[in-house]
Write a protein that holds these residues in place. Structure first.
Motif, PDB file in Angstrom:
ATOM      1  N   ASP A  12       0.831  -1.205   0.000  1.00 50.95           N
ATOM      2  CA  ASP A  12       0.000   0.000   0.000  1.00 50.95           C
ATOM      3  C   ASP A  12       0.868   1.260   0.000  1.00 50.95           C
ATOM      4  O   ASP A  12       0.588   2.212  -0.727  1.00 50.95           O
ATOM      5  CB  ASP A  12      -0.930  -0.013   1.213  1.00 50.95           C
ATOM      6  N   MET A  26      -6.630  -0.350  -1.033  1.00 54.09           N
ATOM      7  CA  MET A  26      -8.033  -0.118  -0.684  1.00 54.09           C
ATOM      8  C   MET A  26      -8.831   0.413  -1.867  1.00 54.09           C
ATOM      9  O   MET A  26     -10.013   0.130  -1.989  1.00 54.09           O
ATOM     10  CB  MET A  26      -8.144   0.827   0.510  1.00 54.09           C
ATOM     11  N   GLN A  31     -13.503  -0.995  -0.097  1.00 56.46           N
ATOM     12  CA  GLN A  31     -13.172  -0.258   1.120  1.00 56.46           C
ATOM     13  C   GLN A  31     -12.731   1.155   0.771  1.00 56.46           C
ATOM     14  O   GLN A  31     -12.135   1.379  -0.273  1.00 56.46           O
ATOM     15  CB  GLN A  31     -12.054  -0.961   1.886  1.00 56.46           C
ATOM     16  N   LYS A  32     -13.024   2.084   1.676  1.00 53.53           N
ATOM     17  CA  LYS A  32     -12.576   3.456   1.484  1.00 53.53           C
ATOM     18  C   LYS A  32     -11.322   3.655   2.322  1.00 53.53           C
ATOM     19  O   LYS A  32     -11.297   3.342   3.509  1.00 53.53           O
ATOM     20  CB  LYS A  32     -13.651   4.442   1.930  1.00 53.53           C
ATOM     21  N   GLY A  33     -10.294   4.196   1.699  1.00 49.51           N
ATOM     22  CA  GLY A  33      -9.056   4.437   2.415  1.00 49.51           C
ATOM     23  C   GLY A  33      -8.568   5.850   2.216  1.00 49.51           C
ATOM     24  O   GLY A  33      -8.882   6.503   1.215  1.00 49.51           O
ATOM     25  N   GLN A  50      -1.825   4.847   6.048  1.00 51.73           N
ATOM     26  CA  GLN A  50      -3.048   4.542   5.321  1.00 51.73           C
ATOM     27  C   GLN A  50      -4.024   3.848   6.277  1.00 51.73           C
ATOM     28  O   GLN A  50      -3.635   2.919   6.994  1.00 51.73           O
ATOM     29  CB  GLN A  50      -2.771   3.633   4.119  1.00 51.73           C
ATOM     30  N   GLN A  52      -8.528   2.876   6.861  1.00 54.37           N
ATOM     31  CA  GLN A  52      -9.889   2.847   6.341  1.00 54.37           C
ATOM     32  C   GLN A  52     -10.658   3.997   6.963  1.00 54.37           C
ATOM     33  O   GLN A  52     -10.357   4.412   8.081  1.00 54.37           O
ATOM     34  CB  GLN A  52     -10.573   1.535   6.703  1.00 54.37           C
ATOM     35  N   TYR A  53     -11.646   4.475   6.236  1.00 55.48           N
ATOM     36  CA  TYR A  53     -12.509   5.514   6.797  1.00 55.48           C
ATOM     37  C   TYR A  53     -13.943   5.289   6.352  1.00 55.48           C
ATOM     38  O   TYR A  53     -14.210   4.557   5.400  1.00 55.48           O
ATOM     39  CB  TYR A  53     -12.037   6.916   6.409  1.00 55.48           C
ATOM     40  N   TYR A 117     -17.413  -1.933   8.348  1.00 54.33           N
ATOM     41  CA  TYR A 117     -16.278  -2.853   8.412  1.00 54.33           C
ATOM     42  C   TYR A 117     -16.402  -3.738   9.654  1.00 54.33           C
ATOM     43  O   TYR A 117     -15.828  -3.434  10.700  1.00 54.33           O
ATOM     44  CB  TYR A 117     -14.954  -2.086   8.454  1.00 54.33           C
TER      45      TYR A 117
END
Length: 140
Positions: A12, A26, A31-33, A50, A52-53, A117
């Motif tokens: 990543d 992501m 997934q949102k990153g 990095q 997740q959000y 998540y």
């Protein structure tokens, strides 16, 4: 899991650097990153992580899961000491303020994060029951 974590994080970071944050692992999934661009709590040096959000209205929520390890990730200490940071979301760098959520605000945000998540709930068990830090990132 440790080998997987190292491979994912390393890959990543490489993709992030090569593409200026426009492409990460992501971004290949649902997934949102984003990348937190913080100042080290002890070193004072620039740090990038990095994570997740989940979008929550005009703000974003992030959780310090640390892959279920028993201690908080270092980036959470950075946010506590220096909450005015930047985030890179798909190549778009924004100035935000990080706020540690507590009480009812944390519980509401936690419910939102786990709905998006479910693995975050597993990380609590894996960590020995550590309360994972939840932050709200708002534009400044």
């Amino acid at each position: 899991m440790s080998l997987m974590e190292k491979a994912v994080v390393g890959t990543d970071r490489l993709l992030y650097r090569l593409t200026g944050g426009k492409f990460t692992i992501m971004s290949m999934s649902k997934q949102k990153g984003l990348t937190l661009i913080t100042t080290g709590a002890r070193s004072g040096e620039k740090r990038e992580n990095q994570v997740q959000y989940v979008a929550d209205g005009d703000s974003m929520l992030v959780v310090g899961s640390n892959w279920g390890k028993p201690h908080h990730p270092a980036w959470t200490a950075n946010l506590l000491k220096n909450p005015d940071i930047q985030v890179n979301v798909g190549g778009d760098v924004r100035a935000v303020r990080a706020t540690l959520l507590e009480g009812a605000d944390r519980e509401a945000a936690w419910t939102t994060m786990v709905a998006a998540y479910p693995a975050f709930q597993d990380y609590v068990a894996k960590s020995g029951g550590r309360e994972l830090r939840v932050f709200r990132l708002t534009a400044r």
